[in-house]
Write a protein that holds these residues in place. Structure first.
Motif, PDB file in Angstrom:
ATOM      1  N   ALA A  15      10.488  39.730   9.682  1.00 59.27           N
ATOM      2  CA  ALA A  15       9.983  40.923  10.370  1.00 59.27           C
ATOM      3  C   ALA A  15      10.482  40.965  11.811  1.00 59.27           C
ATOM      4  N   ARG A  16      10.503  39.810  12.461  1.00 64.82           N
ATOM      5  CA  ARG A  16      11.018  39.769  13.832  1.00 64.82           C
ATOM      6  C   ARG A  16      12.514  40.112  13.856  1.00 64.82           C
ATOM      7  N   ALA A  17      13.257  39.571  12.903  1.00 62.14           N
ATOM      8  CA  ALA A  17      14.697  39.854  12.850  1.00 62.14           C
ATOM      9  C   ALA A  17      14.960  41.333  12.577  1.00 62.14           C
ATOM     10  N   PHE A  18      14.072  41.981  11.832  1.00 64.89           N
ATOM     11  CA  PHE A  18      14.200  43.406  11.544  1.00 64.89           C
ATOM     12  C   PHE A  18      13.757  44.269  12.725  1.00 64.89           C
ATOM     13  N   GLY A  19      13.203  43.652  13.759  1.00 66.46           N
ATOM     14  CA  GLY A  19      12.879  44.393  14.973  1.00 66.46           C
ATOM     15  C   GLY A  19      11.417  44.641  15.246  1.00 66.46           C
ATOM     16  N   ALA A  20      10.509  44.080  14.445  1.00 66.98           N
ATOM     17  CA  ALA A  20       9.079  44.293  14.693  1.00 66.98           C
ATOM     18  C   ALA A  20       8.725  43.790  16.093  1.00 66.98           C
ATOM     19  N   PRO A  21       8.118  44.641  16.927  1.00 64.04           N
ATOM     20  CA  PRO A  21       7.850  44.240  18.310  1.00 64.04           C
ATOM     21  C   PRO A  21       6.644  43.319  18.473  1.00 64.04           C
ATOM     22  N   ARG A  22       5.684  43.450  17.555  1.00 72.59           N
ATOM     23  CA  ARG A  22       4.474  42.625  17.676  1.00 72.59           C
ATOM     24  C   ARG A  22       4.034  42.187  16.284  1.00 72.59           C
ATOM     25  N   ILE A  23       3.785  40.872  16.152  1.00 71.32           N
ATOM     26  CA  ILE A  23       3.412  40.293  14.862  1.00 71.32           C
ATOM     27  C   ILE A  23       2.197  39.394  15.054  1.00 71.32           C
ATOM     28  N   VAL A  24       1.173  39.643  14.253  1.00 72.89           N
ATOM     29  CA  VAL A  24      -0.033  38.812  14.248  1.00 72.89           C
ATOM     30  C   VAL A  24      -0.140  38.132  12.893  1.00 72.89           C
ATOM     31  N   VAL A  25      -0.442  36.836  12.916  1.00 75.56           N
ATOM     32  CA  VAL A  25      -0.542  36.045  11.688  1.00 75.56           C
ATOM     33  C   VAL A  25      -1.967  35.546  11.516  1.00 75.56           C
ATOM     34  N   VAL A  26      -2.445  35.618  10.281  1.00 77.37           N
ATOM     35  CA  VAL A  26      -3.837  35.262   9.951  1.00 77.37           C
ATOM     36  C   VAL A  26      -3.834  34.150   8.909  1.00 77.37           C
ATOM     37  N   ASP A  27      -4.685  33.147   9.101  1.00 72.87           N
ATOM     38  CA  ASP A  27      -4.815  32.077   8.120  1.00 72.87           C
ATOM     39  C   ASP A  27      -6.163  31.390   8.314  1.00 72.87           C
ATOM     40  N   VAL A  28      -6.502  30.537   7.347  1.00 70.29           N
ATOM     41  CA  VAL A  28      -7.753  29.761   7.433  1.00 70.29           C
ATOM     42  C   VAL A  28      -7.514  28.401   8.067  1.00 70.29           C
ATOM     43  N   ASP A  29      -6.244  28.038   8.267  1.00 67.94           N
ATOM     44  CA  ASP A  29      -5.891  26.681   8.685  1.00 67.94           C
ATOM     45  C   ASP A  29      -5.311  26.661  10.095  1.00 67.94           C
TER      46      ASP A  29
END
Length: 364
Positions: A201-215
């Motif tokens: 997603a970053r390589a495709f140009g997404a300016p902001r990325i949030v990641v969600v996990d339990v760990d």
């Protein structure tokens, strides 16, 4: 048995005995002889040098099945791979012995309507490494169609070449969701596929990325790899409204596209609820075969839901991302093993255990 080779009962001693890791029973892997088929005019024989362990490999080891695919007889495991060309068929023009290549593991029929439409990943006759009854690639050598072997740029390692397979999942997901500049992205799940989807997603140009996990550990890895924000969540469905609020706050803007890289009731419910009106949710992970999710409220906000299955035409772009440095997959490779009976068993135990392991890689 597909291109990969013949069953081990047919194997015979040649000048050099080709050995492979066979799934012979529940939780049982054995290194045994693996006879290769004759080299076709458009095939190449490849000496495997790097093979990664995928979650599907572990699932087959633990249960002898994955969705509708059931292991009914011994099968060579492995499908994330790269190696060196040893021999080429008479009609192969684009590869020569000594070339380093990454292998796309699925052989489609090229005759059905889906193949003709260009959606060959959905071909009903697909022969895919280590998907019963087709043998995989955790072997000294395999035979594979030349057009599914992609030459590595000089600055891309064989291990990185093997990582094109999981990376292709993220690249295909980003294409399906039309990721580009201006599209803020939410990634549910920080396992290997969640992380490669984030990198894509970053390589495709997404300016902001949030990641969600339990760990916490996986979220720390996501942050180190470039996530703009991370959110730790629970496994409790009742927490979804509060967690959606936190996700939107960390994003600081509307969520244009959510990727559910886990595929559970809660992750999909969170993705549907967090995505802005008119946005998209792409289901990448398949943790549950059936889900109960808040579909009606999402439909009322015209949130599009799209699915993906494997990938198509992704290897050239993956290799360009690696060559150019737009994506660095090296930090994902956390454990390395050789190709002995003991090391094969230890490698699969490490991968199955999870913990700090992301990608476990064999160096053959």
């Amino acid at each position: 048995m597909g291109k990969g080779g013949k069953s081990h009962e047919e194997a015979s001693i040649g000048e050099e005995e080709n050995m492979a890791a066979w799934l012979v029973g529940l939780n049982t892997l054995k290194i045994q002889p693996f006879k290769l088929p004759p080299l076709g005019p458009r095939d190449v024989r490849v000496r495997m040098k790097a093979v990664g362990i995928c979650g599907s490999d572990v699932h087959y080891l633990k249960t002898l099945r994955l969705a509708d695919f059931v292991v009914k007889e011994p099968m060579v495991i492995g499908h994330e791979c790269a190696g060196i060309i040893e021999e080429v068929g008479g009609e192969v023009k684009n590869l020569v012995p000594g070339d380093r290549v990454a292998l796309e593991p699925g052989i489609s029929c090229w005759r059905c309507d889906l193949c003709k439409e260009g959606r060959y990943n959905l071909c009903p006759e697909m022969k895919f490494f280590a998907t019963p009854p087709v043998h995989g690639s955790l072997a000294n050598q395999v035979v594979h169609p030349a057009d599914l072997c992609f030459k590595l740029p000089d600055n891309v390692s064989l291990e990185e070449g093997a990582m094109c397979e999981p990376l292709s999942v993220g690249v295909h997901a980003c294409r399906r969701a039309n990721i580009g500049p201006g599209k803020n992205v939410l990634v549910m799940g920080a396992g290997p596929i969640g992380l490669v989807t984030m990198l894509a997603a970053r390589a495709f140009g997404a300016p902001r990325i949030v990641v969600v996990d339990v760990d916490d550990n996986r979220l720390s890895v996501a942050k180190d790899l470039g996530a703009d924000g991370v959110v730790k969540v629970s496994t409790n469905m009742q927490d979804v409204p509060e967690e959606v609020e936190r996700i939107c706050k960390v994003m600081g803007a509307g969520v244009d596209v959510s990727f559910d890289c886990a595929g559970f009731n809660k992750t999909m419910s969170t993705a549907l609820s967090a995505t802005r009106a008119g946005g998209k949710v792409c289901l990448v992970g398949m943790g549950h075969s059936e889900m109960t999710v808040p579909l009606t409220p999402a439909a009322a906000r015209e949130v599009d839901i799209i699915g993906i299955f494997r990938y198509k035409n992704t290897w050239p772009l993956c290799l360009e991302f690696l060559r150019s440095g737009k994506i660095d997959v090296k930090p994902l490779i956390t454990h390395r093993y050789g190709f002995s009976q003991k090391e094969v068993e230890e490698a699969f135990e490490t991968s199955a255990r999870g913990g700090n392991a992301i990608k476990v890689m064999f160096n053959l």
